[in-house]
Design a protein around this motif. Structure first.
Motif, PDB file in Angstrom:
ATOM      1  N   LYS A 190      -5.253   3.776  -2.434  1.00 37.62           N
ATOM      2  CA  LYS A 190      -4.502   3.106  -1.384  1.00 37.62           C
ATOM      3  C   LYS A 190      -5.302   3.017  -0.085  1.00 37.62           C
ATOM      4  O   LYS A 190      -5.178   2.042   0.666  1.00 37.62           O
ATOM      5  N   ALA A 191      -6.156   4.003   0.169  1.00 39.27           N
ATOM      6  CA  ALA A 191      -7.061   3.891   1.317  1.00 39.27           C
ATOM      7  C   ALA A 191      -8.010   2.718   1.115  1.00 39.27           C
ATOM      8  O   ALA A 191      -8.295   1.943   2.052  1.00 39.27           O
TER       9      ALA A 191
ATOM     10  N   GLY B 186      -2.524   6.505   1.617  1.00 42.41           N
ATOM     11  CA  GLY B 186      -3.865   6.064   1.947  1.00 42.41           C
ATOM     12  C   GLY B 186      -4.353   6.580   3.283  1.00 42.41           C
ATOM     13  O   GLY B 186      -5.562   6.604   3.544  1.00 42.41           O
ATOM     14  N   ARG B 187      -3.414   7.010   4.141  1.00 45.18           N
ATOM     15  CA  ARG B 187      -3.772   7.551   5.456  1.00 45.18           C
ATOM     16  C   ARG B 187      -3.665   9.067   5.492  1.00 45.18           C
ATOM     17  O   ARG B 187      -4.449   9.733   6.157  1.00 45.18           O
TER      18      ARG B 187
ATOM     19  N   ALA C  30       2.665  -0.101   4.275  1.00 48.59           N
ATOM     20  CA  ALA C  30       2.446   1.246   3.741  1.00 48.59           C
ATOM     21  C   ALA C  30       3.721   2.079   3.848  1.00 48.59           C
ATOM     22  O   ALA C  30       3.969   2.712   4.876  1.00 48.59           O
TER      23      ALA C  30
ATOM     24  N   CYS D 208      -4.276   8.378  -3.734  1.00 44.74           N
ATOM     25  CA  CYS D 208      -4.491   8.344  -2.286  1.00 44.74           C
ATOM     26  C   CYS D 208      -5.773   7.571  -1.955  1.00 44.74           C
ATOM     27  O   CYS D 208      -5.799   6.744  -1.035  1.00 44.74           O
TER      28      CYS D 208
ATOM     29  N   SER E  77       0.840  -1.184   0.000  1.00 43.48           N
ATOM     30  CA  SER E  77       0.000   0.000   0.000  1.00 43.48           C
ATOM     31  C   SER E  77       0.880   1.240   0.000  1.00 43.48           C
ATOM     32  O   SER E  77       1.978   1.241  -0.575  1.00 43.48           O
TER      33      SER E  77
ATOM     34  N   ASP F 201      -6.181  -0.549   1.768  1.00 40.21           N
ATOM     35  CA  ASP F 201      -6.070  -0.833   3.200  1.00 40.21           C
ATOM     36  C   ASP F 201      -7.378  -1.425   3.732  1.00 40.21           C
ATOM     37  O   ASP F 201      -7.376  -2.348   4.559  1.00 40.21           O
TER      38      ASP F 201
END
Length: 259
Positions: free
Chosen positions: A173-174, A159-160, A197, A170, A155, A177
């Motif tokens: 990738k969230a 994503g965070r 990540a 983004c 990841s 997860d």
């Protein structure tokens, strides 16, 4: 009801000798480094590629041990993935490790909503979310056949933090997860699912982003270290061999960039 495993002294390390590992995106970057690391610890590795056949064959030739295979695994083509899984089944019988490392991005400034077209947004989700899902779906029967398997999803800290090469990347990738969580819940007890990540890694993954930009980002982190593909490969190896009671979770390996 599944019988609960009770063992004194814990499950112990997950050995890789005589086990088969499939790595998508294995012809370069994090995927190639992970293929090297898994082979170095005894695994027979299927180096998956999309268009980099020559690179994949070169990686296979460099891997320690015997029996490794370069195999086309186009993550956007479900039928091709199913055919590849059938070939792996015929040759190896089962798979113990699947690393979903293949992915892509296109840099687009977050504020430029017009440049992030529907087609580009859909492409980002298709490659980075549906792709790993389709690969997993194709190989789950082989993973279950091993009786004790693990999936690693590569990841991104994007994503965070929602800070990265584009809004769509983004978001993708969230979603990856979240997919790791869902798959961890439904694929146990035979299969663990773990995400990793990283922040910017010293590769050519993002078009136009040079080493100076990666170094500048690294300088702003608490550890002040430029992350190399080998660092992520080491994290993947640890997740496979040591994180025996972890599933459905994504570990951040970003030098502290998220802090």
């Amino acid at each position: 009801m599944t019988e609960i495993q009770v063992r004194r002294g814990g499950l112990g390390p997950f050995g890789l000798t005589d086990k088969v590992a499939v790595v998508t995106g294995g012809s370069s970057g994090i995927g190639a480094a992970t293929a090297h690391r898994l082979a170095g610890h005894g695994a027979t590795v299927v180096v998956g590629y999309h268009s980099g056949a020559v690179r994949a064959e070169k990686i296979v030739a460099e891997l320690p041990g015997d029996g490794h295979l370069a195999l086309r695994l186009p993550i956007e083509d479900t039928r091709a993935l199913e055919a590849a899984a059938s070939l792996v089944q015929e040759r190896f019988g089962s798979v113990s490790v699947l690393v979903n490392s293949a992915g892509s991005t296109t840099p687009v400034a977050h504020g430029d909503l017009d440049m992030m077209t529907d087609e580009l947004f859909d492409s980002m989700l298709r490659v980075n979310v549906r792709g790993p899902y389709a690969v997993t779906r194709a190989f789950v029967p082989l993973l279950r056949a091993s009786g004790d398997a693990v999936i690693i999803n590569i990841s991104s800290i994007s994503g965070r933090t929602a800070s990265g090469s584009s809004i769509a990347y983004c978001a993708a990738k969230a979603a990856l997860d979240n997919l790791t969580m869902s798959l961890g819940r439904v694929l146990g007890p035979e299969i663990r699912v773990i995400g990793l990540a990283p922040a910017a890694v010293d590769t050519e993954f993002v078009a136009g982003r040079g080493r100076d930009a990666i170094a500048a980002q690294a300088a702003s982190t608490p550890l002040k270290v430029m992350v190399h593909p080998d660092d992520i490969a080491d994290a993947a190896l640890a997740a496979v061999t040591q994180f025996r009671v972890a599933t459905g979770t994504t570990f951040v390996v970003d030098g502290g960039k998220h802090l």
